[in-house]
Design a protein around this motif. Sequence first.
Motif, PDB file in Angstrom:
ATOM      1  N   GLU A  48       1.030  -0.966  -0.042  1.00  0.00           N
ATOM      2  CA  GLU A  48      -0.049   0.209  -0.198  1.00  0.00           C
ATOM      3  C   GLU A  48       0.685   1.236   0.199  1.00  0.00           C
ATOM      4  OE1 GLU A  48      -3.255   0.001   2.781  1.00  0.00           O
ATOM      5  OE2 GLU A  48      -3.751  -1.915   2.889  1.00  0.00           O
ATOM      6  N   VAL A  49       1.425   1.552   0.605  1.00  0.00           N
ATOM      7  CA  VAL A  49       2.729   2.336   0.634  1.00  0.00           C
ATOM      8  C   VAL A  49       3.086   2.954  -0.437  1.00  0.00           C
ATOM      9  CG1 VAL A  49       4.904   0.970   0.659  1.00  0.00           C
ATOM     10  CG2 VAL A  49       4.418   3.461   1.870  1.00  0.00           C
ATOM     11  N   PHE A  50       3.341   1.954  -1.277  1.00  0.00           N
ATOM     12  CA  PHE A  50       3.405   2.795  -3.165  1.00  0.00           C
ATOM     13  C   PHE A  50       2.363   3.053  -3.411  1.00  0.00           C
ATOM     14  CE2 PHE A  50       6.653  -0.596  -1.601  1.00  0.00           C
ATOM     15  CZ  PHE A  50       8.619   0.459  -1.986  1.00  0.00           C
ATOM     16  N   LEU A  51       1.676   3.383  -3.168  1.00  0.00           N
ATOM     17  CA  LEU A  51      -0.727   3.636  -4.023  1.00  0.00           C
ATOM     18  C   LEU A  51      -0.621   4.614  -4.253  1.00  0.00           C
ATOM     19  CD1 LEU A  51      -1.743   0.115  -3.344  1.00  0.00           C
ATOM     20  CD2 LEU A  51      -0.389   0.469  -5.602  1.00  0.00           C
ATOM     21  N   SER A  52      -0.363   5.267  -2.778  1.00  0.00           N
ATOM     22  CA  SER A  52      -1.044   6.639  -3.036  1.00  0.00           C
ATOM     23  C   SER A  52      -0.061   8.345  -3.309  1.00  0.00           C
ATOM     24  CB  SER A  52      -1.517   7.018  -1.626  1.00  0.00           C
ATOM     25  OG  SER A  52      -2.608   8.314  -1.297  1.00  0.00           O
ATOM     26  N   PRO A  53      -0.361   8.763  -4.168  1.00  0.00           N
ATOM     27  CA  PRO A  53       0.196   9.472  -4.335  1.00  0.00           C
ATOM     28  C   PRO A  53       0.345  11.312  -2.492  1.00  0.00           C
ATOM     29  CG  PRO A  53      -1.157  10.601  -5.669  1.00  0.00           C
ATOM     30  CD  PRO A  53      -1.219   9.218  -4.734  1.00  0.00           C
ATOM     31  N   LYS A  54      -0.498  10.436  -1.674  1.00  0.00           N
ATOM     32  CA  LYS A  54      -0.536  11.829  -0.418  1.00  0.00           C
ATOM     33  C   LYS A  54       0.094  10.140   0.910  1.00  0.00           C
ATOM     34  CE  LYS A  54      -0.795  15.687  -2.021  1.00  0.00           C
ATOM     35  NZ  LYS A  54       0.670  17.034  -1.934  1.00  0.00           N
ATOM     36  N   THR A  55       1.137  10.782   1.502  1.00  0.00           N
ATOM     37  CA  THR A  55       0.854   9.762   2.691  1.00  0.00           C
ATOM     38  C   THR A  55      -0.547  10.041   3.544  1.00  0.00           C
ATOM     39  OG1 THR A  55       2.123  12.194   4.052  1.00  0.00           O
ATOM     40  CG2 THR A  55       3.456  10.671   2.907  1.00  0.00           C
ATOM     41  N   PRO A  56      -0.371   9.269   4.580  1.00  0.00           N
ATOM     42  CA  PRO A  56      -1.667   9.640   5.315  1.00  0.00           C
ATOM     43  C   PRO A  56      -2.480  11.024   5.563  1.00  0.00           C
ATOM     44  CG  PRO A  56      -1.072   7.262   5.847  1.00  0.00           C
ATOM     45  CD  PRO A  56      -0.063   7.967   4.683  1.00  0.00           C
ATOM     46  N   ASP A  57      -1.442  12.005   5.945  1.00  0.00           N
ATOM     47  CA  ASP A  57      -0.954  13.100   6.750  1.00  0.00           C
ATOM     48  C   ASP A  57      -0.872  14.055   5.511  1.00  0.00           C
ATOM     49  OD1 ASP A  57       1.628  12.855   5.890  1.00  0.00           O
ATOM     50  OD2 ASP A  57       3.004  12.983   7.936  1.00  0.00           O
ATOM     51  N   GLY A  58      -1.000  14.007   4.274  1.00  0.00           N
ATOM     52  CA  GLY A  58      -1.289  14.698   3.317  1.00  0.00           C
ATOM     53  C   GLY A  58       0.128  15.005   2.038  1.00  0.00           C
ATOM     54  N   LYS A  59       0.905  14.528   3.077  1.00  0.00           N
ATOM     55  CA  LYS A  59       2.458  15.372   2.386  1.00  0.00           C
ATOM     56  C   LYS A  59       2.790  14.277   1.007  1.00  0.00           C
ATOM     57  CE  LYS A  59       3.886  15.887   6.491  1.00  0.00           C
ATOM     58  NZ  LYS A  59       5.294  15.771   8.128  1.00  0.00           N
ATOM     59  N   THR A  60       3.535  14.488   0.219  1.00  0.00           N
ATOM     60  CA  THR A  60       4.164  13.452  -1.002  1.00  0.00           C
ATOM     61  C   THR A  60       4.762  12.409  -0.177  1.00  0.00           C
ATOM     62  OG1 THR A  60       4.703  16.092  -2.212  1.00  0.00           O
ATOM     63  CG2 THR A  60       5.188  13.949  -2.744  1.00  0.00           C
ATOM     64  N   ASN A  61       4.137  11.635  -1.291  1.00  0.00           N
ATOM     65  CA  ASN A  61       4.963  10.085  -0.666  1.00  0.00           C
ATOM     66  C   ASN A  61       5.792   9.708  -1.904  1.00  0.00           C
ATOM     67  OD1 ASN A  61       4.527   7.393  -0.708  1.00  0.00           O
ATOM     68  ND2 ASN A  61       2.414   6.327  -0.950  1.00  0.00           N
ATOM     69  N   TRP A  62       7.150   9.949  -1.662  1.00  0.00           N
ATOM     70  CA  TRP A  62       7.676   9.857  -2.263  1.00  0.00           C
ATOM     71  C   TRP A  62       8.338   8.146  -2.953  1.00  0.00           C
ATOM     72  CZ3 TRP A  62       8.898  14.616  -4.996  1.00  0.00           C
ATOM     73  CH2 TRP A  62       9.295  15.049  -3.808  1.00  0.00           C
ATOM     74  N   LEU A  63       6.680   7.781  -1.870  1.00  0.00           N
ATOM     75  CA  LEU A  63       7.268   5.724  -2.586  1.00  0.00           C
ATOM     76  C   LEU A  63       6.595   5.761  -4.224  1.00  0.00           C
ATOM     77  CD1 LEU A  63       7.891   4.468   0.790  1.00  0.00           C
ATOM     78  CD2 LEU A  63       9.057   4.642  -0.853  1.00  0.00           C
ATOM     79  N   TYR A  64       5.581   6.175  -4.567  1.00  0.00           N
ATOM     80  CA  TYR A  64       4.901   6.326  -5.052  1.00  0.00           C
ATOM     81  C   TYR A  64       5.399   7.198  -6.550  1.00  0.00           C
ATOM     82  CZ  TYR A  64       0.265   7.408  -8.472  1.00  0.00           C
ATOM     83  OH  TYR A  64      -0.612   7.545  -8.754  1.00  0.00           O
ATOM     84  N   VAL A  65       4.942   6.164  -7.747  1.00  0.00           N
ATOM     85  CA  VAL A  65       5.137   5.874  -8.607  1.00  0.00           C
ATOM     86  C   VAL A  65       3.807   6.153  -9.971  1.00  0.00           C
ATOM     87  CG1 VAL A  65       6.899   5.170 -11.085  1.00  0.00           C
ATOM     88  CG2 VAL A  65       7.534   5.947  -8.611  1.00  0.00           C
ATOM     89  N   ALA A  66       3.741   7.201 -10.707  1.00  0.00           N
ATOM     90  CA  ALA A  66       3.134   7.470 -11.129  1.00  0.00           C
ATOM     91  C   ALA A  66       2.617   6.768 -12.535  1.00  0.00           C
ATOM     92  CB  ALA A  66       2.276   8.704 -12.431  1.00  0.00           C
ATOM     93  N   LYS A  67       1.987   6.024 -13.529  1.00  0.00           N
ATOM     94  CA  LYS A  67       1.730   5.313 -14.375  1.00  0.00           C
ATOM     95  C   LYS A  67       1.906   3.520 -14.364  1.00  0.00           C
ATOM     96  CE  LYS A  67       3.090   9.196 -17.328  1.00  0.00           C
ATOM     97  NZ  LYS A  67       4.212   9.589 -18.527  1.00  0.00           N
ATOM     98  N   ARG A  68       2.303   3.232 -13.231  1.00  0.00           N
ATOM     99  CA  ARG A  68       1.605   1.505 -12.913  1.00  0.00           C
ATOM    100  C   ARG A  68       1.114   1.134 -13.716  1.00  0.00           C
ATOM    101  NH1 ARG A  68       6.616   0.808 -10.072  1.00  0.00           N
ATOM    102  NH2 ARG A  68       6.377   1.756  -8.259  1.00  0.00           N
ATOM    103  N   THR A  69       1.045   0.382 -14.612  1.00  0.00           N
ATOM    104  CA  THR A  69       0.122  -0.128 -15.225  1.00  0.00           C
ATOM    105  C   THR A  69      -0.376  -1.553 -14.718  1.00  0.00           C
ATOM    106  OG1 THR A  69       2.123  -1.976 -16.024  1.00  0.00           O
ATOM    107  CG2 THR A  69       1.566   0.139 -17.181  1.00  0.00           C
TER     108      THR A  69
END
Length: 182
Positions: A48-69
Amino acid sequence: FCPHGDWYFLPWHRAYTVTYEAIVRKLINNPGFAMPYWDWTANPLMPEVFLSPKTPDGKTNWLYVAKRTWPPAMPMPGEVVGPDVLAEALSPTDYEQFGTSRNPDQTDLDPSWVPAGGGTQGVLEGTPHNLVHNNIGGWMPSASSPRDPIFFMHHSNIDRIWAVWNLNNLNTAEALWTGMPF
């Protein structure tokens, strides 16, 4: 210069992951930090940590990568990461059958052999390793895959599986493998 399709696949990726782990330890000032791994056999859903562009507290999630297929709610298929695949990957007792074979033309320790390929991929490299890279999207199916944060969790799991294999089996003692400088 990442080797695939030869017997340097596992040790090169181990060294690469260990080097990254050492950098993280230094950056976060935590000598006890260890790279986590994604055991896609036990947990075939993308973490789950890789799935959202934001962390639960609304900050940028640096583990998120767009364009997952790969759809986030869809588990990786059993024929890619399931227990039968893992059992098949762990079954060889010879390193070159387990960890991918050498290039049959290799005759010396010239470092150009490391990325040369030319061996026969074992099940571990050919199935879960390659297919997770290719299916997941983002940076993973490209030569830039180390830019993808999930890369290191994937390769830490590959390394963990090698360590499990080593509980009952020995790596090759061939000088062309043991003596190769990376």
